[in-house]
Design a protein around this motif. Structure first.
Motif, PDB file in Angstrom:
ATOM      1  N   SER A 281     108.731 -17.696  50.083  1.00 42.91           N
ATOM      2  CA  SER A 281     108.336 -16.322  50.384  1.00 42.91           C
ATOM      3  C   SER A 281     107.844 -15.620  49.134  1.00 42.91           C
ATOM      4  N   PHE A 282     107.015 -14.606  49.338  1.00 46.08           N
ATOM      5  CA  PHE A 282     106.536 -13.759  48.258  1.00 46.08           C
ATOM      6  C   PHE A 282     107.110 -12.355  48.423  1.00 46.08           C
ATOM      7  N   LYS A 283     107.386 -11.713  47.302  1.00 45.19           N
ATOM      8  CA  LYS A 283     107.865 -10.331  47.273  1.00 45.19           C
ATOM      9  C   LYS A 283     106.734  -9.440  46.754  1.00 45.19           C
ATOM     10  N   LEU A 284     106.363  -8.449  47.564  1.00 48.28           N
ATOM     11  CA  LEU A 284     105.379  -7.459  47.169  1.00 48.28           C
ATOM     12  C   LEU A 284     106.100  -6.138  46.919  1.00 48.28           C
ATOM     13  N   MET A 285     105.541  -5.314  46.067  1.00 44.77           N
ATOM     14  CA  MET A 285     106.104  -4.005  45.761  1.00 44.77           C
ATOM     15  C   MET A 285     105.112  -2.936  46.192  1.00 44.77           C
ATOM     16  N   ALA A 286     105.471  -2.167  47.227  1.00 44.82           N
ATOM     17  CA  ALA A 286     104.549  -1.131  47.713  1.00 44.82           C
ATOM     18  C   ALA A 286     104.675   0.156  46.922  1.00 44.82           C
ATOM     19  N   ASP A 287     105.905   0.576  46.613  1.00 43.88           N
ATOM     20  CA  ASP A 287     106.092   1.844  45.916  1.00 43.88           C
ATOM     21  C   ASP A 287     107.346   1.793  45.073  1.00 43.88           C
TER      22      ASP A 287
END
Length: 549
Positions: free
Chosen positions: A299-305
């Motif tokens: 899995s990948f972790k994205l950071m929106a805010d």
């Protein structure tokens, strides 16, 4: 019938008799217990058998003791057994590092922060950098962000980097800024360099601006890193955690984990999310997913805010207590391109989203690329503030809410100031999220919050802090039941990581991960839940923690 034939028949019947009367040899029988299997029926049993690291049978104590000959027989003496607890969102490396840093948790003022730093520096004169964590200006009388003036006064020659409790803001000393060549302020995409009246950096760095200094902090060598991780692991095992989600790791950190697990140097099961950067996406899409017995990378972790406490969470409307909307850490176009790329891979997508604007953007972008009927199990990490119009998207697009109940009871003192009386009603709305998707993956976000899963269990069902505040609970319409909370920290957490067929419940054929507690969390008084002790933690049938008497 000749003598040879007679002897063969005698031997045949002898071996049949031995086979019928000799119990099968196995590794472990646990009996005389109250066991919550957390299977689909939420069944209770009193005994189970384990061999080669998996559950092989459940039943009555006498039945299993008669049927099997075990190398180890564990009389639970009526104690309470649950599937191994699964933290669906934590930070293993950050916890390990935090244990070596200056703890600023609970500091009631900036003066107290300075006093703790003085004590730490005096006790660790060998330190070339001073790293700390846990300060929270919301606990201080003026509630203002600190600035570096006091750091420069008392520690003029020391580089100091102090992360806020949410790890989305930091205070850096003048020496640290000097090492980073950060002598003027400029625009940082997805971050902020705070300035004083003269327009110079005052030491506060928010979100992406933190990296300008943190990248200069010396990295630990693998031998020191393993020692730190094992110490953190001991703490996690001591509260019944057998599996964790490592929410956002660098390529170097994942490479280190692969080495450590290959050497059998770590025991806890780790579902590692890759922090999505251009280089990591390129590398892992080329190399593919990775899975061993105790380490999974898919899995990948994205950071929106950013975070609500540092006003970095991206809101649809301005903060109630400041003329800002927060900000995204990447543009919507960049999120769209990245998510589209990952949608064409086998990787799961998990995105940190706190504010209602960030959640809307990610939900809509997810929905754009998830095809009908696809079992992608994409997650939103935190799902903290949701506009009423967006709750249904969790159901429509089949997005898993991954939430941390102790955030609600930590933030409740000041979250209303940030959001105002209307938006606070759809913040930390765990029951509504559960109603939409049908499951919640529960975690702690350690070390932002304490890693003890019973703290989260307590917060989820009672919606109060450790002191029982507020009377009657915080927004009790979004409390969940004890069964739902237990599922959230076992089978639903496992489901959110595609692991429900091998862990998360006590069932035949699954990994023999379980925890024994001194009292029953399903019936104990709510005000006692946080104090219930773990007696034993078991992974793959092996005791990895046992409380000393």
């Amino acid at each position: 019938m000749n003598k040879l034939t007679t002897n063969i028949l005698i031997l045949f019947f002898f071996f049949c008799l031995v086979g019928c009367t000799t119990n099968k040899q196995i590794d472990l029988i646990v009996y005389n217990a109250k066991i919550y299997t957390v299977d689909s029926a939420f069944s209770n049993i009193e005994a189970f058998a384990v061999n080669n690291g998996v559950f092989i049978e459940m039943g009555s104590s006498q039945e299993l003791l008669n049927k099997y000959q075990a190398k180890e027989k564990l009389d639970a003496q009526g104690k309470f057994i649950y599937p191994g607890f699964y933290d669906a969102h934590g930070h293993f490396f950050m916890l390990a590092e935090a244990m070596d840093e200056v703890s600023l948790l609970g500091a009631k003022s900036y003066d107290e922060v300075i006093l703790r730093l003085k004590d730490y520096v005096a006790a660790h004169p060998e330190k070339k950098w001073i790293i700390g964590n846990g300060w929270d200006q919301n606990l201080w009388p003026d509630k203002n962000f600190p600035v570096r003036d006091s750091l420069d006064k008392y520690f003029p020659d020391l580089p100091i980097f102090l992360s806020r409790v949410d790890y989305h803001a930091a205070l850096a000393s003048g020496k640290a800024l000097e090492i980073a060549s950060l002598d003027s302020a400029y625009f940082v995409d997805g971050g902020l360099i705070s300035v004083n009246k003269e327009g110079l950096p005052d030491g506060i760095l928010i979100d992406n601006a933190m990296q300008l200094v943190s990248k200069h902090i010396p990295k630990n060598q693998n031998s020191a890193l393993l020692k730190m991780l094992r110490r953190a692991q001991d703490s996690l095992l001591s509260v019944g955690l057998t599996s964790i989600v490592d929410a956002g790791l660098t390529e170097d950190q994942i490479d280190a984990l692969k080495v450590f697990y290959n050497e059998d140097s770590l025991q806890i099961r780790d579902y590692a999310m890759v922090m999505a950067t251009p280089s990591s996406v390129k590398q892992y899409l080329r190399s593919g997913t990775f899975e061993s017995d105790r380490l999974t990378v898919r899995s990948f972790k994205l950071m929106a805010d950013g975070a609500l406490g540092s006003r970095g969470a991206c809101l649809l409307h301005a903060y109630h207590d400041a003329p800002t909307h927060g900000f995204l850490l990447q543009s919507p176009k960049e999120f769209d391109q990245l998510i589209q790329r990952l949608a064409n891979s086998n990787f799961q997508v998990n995105t940190h989203a706190i504010g209602d604007s960030a959640n809307r953007i990610i939900l809509d972008t997810y929905g754009k690329y998830i095809k009908n009927g696809q079992d992608r199990r994409w997650r939103i990490e935190h799902a903290q503030i949701i506009d009423p119009a967006d709750f249904s998207k969790f159901k429509t697009f089949q997005i898993i809410p991954s939430v941390q109940p102790t955030h609600a009871t930590s933030d409740m003192y000041w979250a209303g100031d940030r959001l105002g009386p209307d938006r606070i009603k759809t913040a930390y709305a765990y029951k509504e999220l559960l109603n939409q998707y049908g499951m919640l993956a529960l975690g702690s976000d350690f070390p932002v919050e304490h890693f003890n899963p019973l703290y989260g269990f307590h917060a989820a069902v009672a919606r109060v802090d450790k002191n029982g505040f507020p009377n009657g609970g915080f927004q009790m319409e979004n409390a969940i039941t004890r069964e739902q909370a237990l599922r959230g920290m076992t089978i639903w957490a496992a489901y959110s990581c595609f692991q429900e067929k091998k862990r998360g419940s006590i069932e035949k054929g699954k990994d023999a991960d379980f925890v024994i507690l001194e009292e029953d969390i399903m019936t104990a008084d709510a005000n006692k839940l946080r104090d219930i002790k773990t007696l034993r933690t078991v992974i793959a049938g092996e005791t990895v923690y046992q409380r000393s008497k």
